[in-house]
Scaffold this active site. Structure first.
Site, PDB file in Angstrom:
ATOM      1  N   ASP A 180      -1.937  20.584   0.929  1.00 45.75           N
ATOM      2  CA  ASP A 180      -0.992  21.615   1.346  1.00 45.75           C
ATOM      3  C   ASP A 180       0.348  21.376   0.647  1.00 45.75           C
ATOM      4  O   ASP A 180       0.934  20.296   0.764  1.00 45.75           O
ATOM      5  CB  ASP A 180      -0.828  21.542   2.864  1.00 45.75           C
ATOM      6  CG  ASP A 180       0.003  22.685   3.434  1.00 45.75           C
ATOM      7  OD1 ASP A 180       0.356  23.596   2.670  1.00 45.75           O
ATOM      8  OD2 ASP A 180       0.296  22.648   4.646  1.00 45.75           O
ATOM      9  N   ASP A 210      -1.080  28.308  -1.123  1.00 50.04           N
ATOM     10  CA  ASP A 210      -0.497  26.976  -1.278  1.00 50.04           C
ATOM     11  C   ASP A 210      -1.310  25.866  -0.609  1.00 50.04           C
ATOM     12  O   ASP A 210      -0.801  24.764  -0.420  1.00 50.04           O
ATOM     13  CB  ASP A 210       0.938  26.963  -0.738  1.00 50.04           C
ATOM     14  CG  ASP A 210       1.008  27.318   0.743  1.00 50.04           C
ATOM     15  OD1 ASP A 210       0.003  27.805   1.285  1.00 50.04           O
ATOM     16  OD2 ASP A 210       2.070  27.118   1.353  1.00 50.04           O
ATOM     17  N   GLU A 211      -2.560  26.139  -0.256  1.00 51.69           N
ATOM     18  CA  GLU A 211      -3.369  25.082   0.350  1.00 51.69           C
ATOM     19  C   GLU A 211      -4.845  25.300   0.058  1.00 51.69           C
ATOM     20  O   GLU A 211      -5.301  26.429  -0.151  1.00 51.69           O
ATOM     21  CB  GLU A 211      -3.128  24.986   1.854  1.00 51.69           C
ATOM     22  CG  GLU A 211      -3.369  26.249   2.622  1.00 51.69           C
ATOM     23  CD  GLU A 211      -3.012  26.116   4.095  1.00 51.69           C
ATOM     24  OE1 GLU A 211      -3.368  25.093   4.710  1.00 51.69           O
ATOM     25  OE2 GLU A 211      -2.385  27.050   4.631  1.00 51.69           O
TER      26      GLU A 211
END
Length: 410
Positions: A10, A112-113
């Site tokens: 993350d 974003d993860e």
């Protein structure tokens, strides 16, 4: 049977970190991560909200999703920067491409993860915790931003682990650590437990994840019905879902946004749909195709999914056409329930419009061709200088129509 090993990676404060890197690369003198700053929408718009905040801004009590007006009252020296979704997409793709060298089975969970299936790689990596630290440090050196890495025996535990202390950390949550690391946490920290669910659990004297784990499923069913099974299993760290890599062949294009609290404000939901319609339409134009079908995806605060779709009159890759149909679908199918996730999906692609033009449709067809030329020009400018630089006036009028109508009524 081999014990599963899953990584959840993350990016720490992705939008703000990625914007900071972009600005530094383009001559900006300050690292906005080290000043009171936010990423936010247009403050001139009524619904401009904080999308991300710097650690210093957080100390002023600024929170994600509050209005920019409110944030600036808390910190008059606050600096605001617009989101740059094209740059974010570039950063995301570069990160995931780098991570795939460790395992090709990577599932993107959001921009974003991601999850990485590391099961069976023991012959390559003797110590997965040591490997996670290496990846974390390499990301920092290569890309200039930090990540948290959670390691667990399933996706749920890996995700929970990565949410422990931040930023720039590696954490584990294995089966034998659930009682010591996860059970003492507030029940609201359990993945997918939102504000409303937490409030209902608290009314049942369930305040920690341990309390939830020790509550009978039958008792939970009285209040949460089908959601009870998930709550009970999650509290015990049970999750059998697979890490599923995306196929290279795209039969559909979609984007979803998990919201940080329950949304019932239709204007705000439509504002999100507007951004999403522009995103998927631009992706479609980039690959030179047209979509026939538009779908809206909902997930409410009871974790129930529902969706609805409709056909465009003619296949299109126009943001305007896609957004207008998306709003029609929304108006006809939204159940007025609190929403935790919303998204748009395009499907039924074709490379040609295959439209028949009559004498009466000739004028409209000419306008469509001209609009496509304008849209391609706008895409080129936005791709070069940032997604939010130019938006067609007709789209702004559509997206603001409801707000203006409400102001007139007042």
């Amino acid at each position: 049977m081999k014990e599963r090993i899953i990584f959840h990676i993350d990016v720490n404060n992705a939008f703000l970190s990625w914007t900071a890197i972009y600005l530094l690369k383009n001559g900006y003198k300050q690292d906005i991560r080290n000043i009171p700053s936010i990423i936010g929408g247009d403050e001139k718009q009524r619904h401009g909200i904080v999308l991300a905040k710097s650690p210093i801004a957080k100390k002023y009590g600024i929170v994600t999703a509050e209005t920019i007006y409110s944030a600036k009252k808390k910190c008059p020296s606050l600096q605001m920067f617009p989101p740059n979704y094209d740059w974010y997409s570039k950063c995301s793709k570069e990160l995931f491409a780098y991570l795939k060298q460790y395992s090709p089975n990577l599932e993107q969970f959001s921009i974003d993860e991601c999850f990485i299936e590391m099961t069976g790689t023991n012959y390559l990596y003797k110590d997965h915790i040591e490997l996670a630290h290496k990846i974390k440090e390499d990301v920092k050196k290569l890309f200039g931003f930090t990540v948290n890495i959670g390691i667990g025996n399933n996706k749920l535990c890996a995700k929970m682990a990565s949410d422990f202390e931040k930023p720039d950390k590696v954490h584990t949550l294995f089966k034998d650590e659930i009682a010591s690391k996860m059970w003492p946490l507030d029940v609201g920290e359990l993945f997918m437990v939102g504000k409303k669910t937490k409030e209902e659990l608290n009314k049942m004297n369930i305040f920690t994840i341990k309390d939830l784990a020790n509550t009978s499923e039958r008792m939970l069913e009285r209040k949460f019905k089908s959601q009870a099974k998930y709550l009970k299993e999650a509290a015990w760290g049970i999750d059998n879902s697979k890490v599923t890599a995306r196929s290279n062949k795209r039969e559909s294009i979609s984007t979803t946004e998990t919201l940080n609290h329950d949304y019932t404000d239709e204007d705000k939901l439509k504002e999100i749909l507007f951004r999403q319609a522009d995103d998927v339409a631009r992706q479609l134009r980039k690959q030179g195709e047209y979509a026939k079908t538009v779908a809206i995806i909902f997930k409410n605060n009871q974790f129930k999914n529902y969706s609805a779709q409709a056909k465009l009159k003619l296949p299109s890759n126009s943001t305007k056409n896609i957004y207008e149909l998306a709003i029609k679908i929304f108006d006809e199918n939204y159940k007025k329930d609190p929403i935790r996730l919303i998204g748009i999906r395009l499907s039924d692609f074709q490379t040609k419009k295959e439209e028949q033009i009559s004498l009466f449709e000739e004028k409209e067809s000419t306008e469509t061709v001209e609009n496509e030329e304008i849209q391609r020009t706008i895409d080129k400018i936005n791709n070069k200088f940032g997604k939010s630089l130019i938006t067609p006036a007709s789209l702004k009028m559509i997206s603001n129509r409801k707000s203006k109508n409400q102001e007139i009524k007042k």
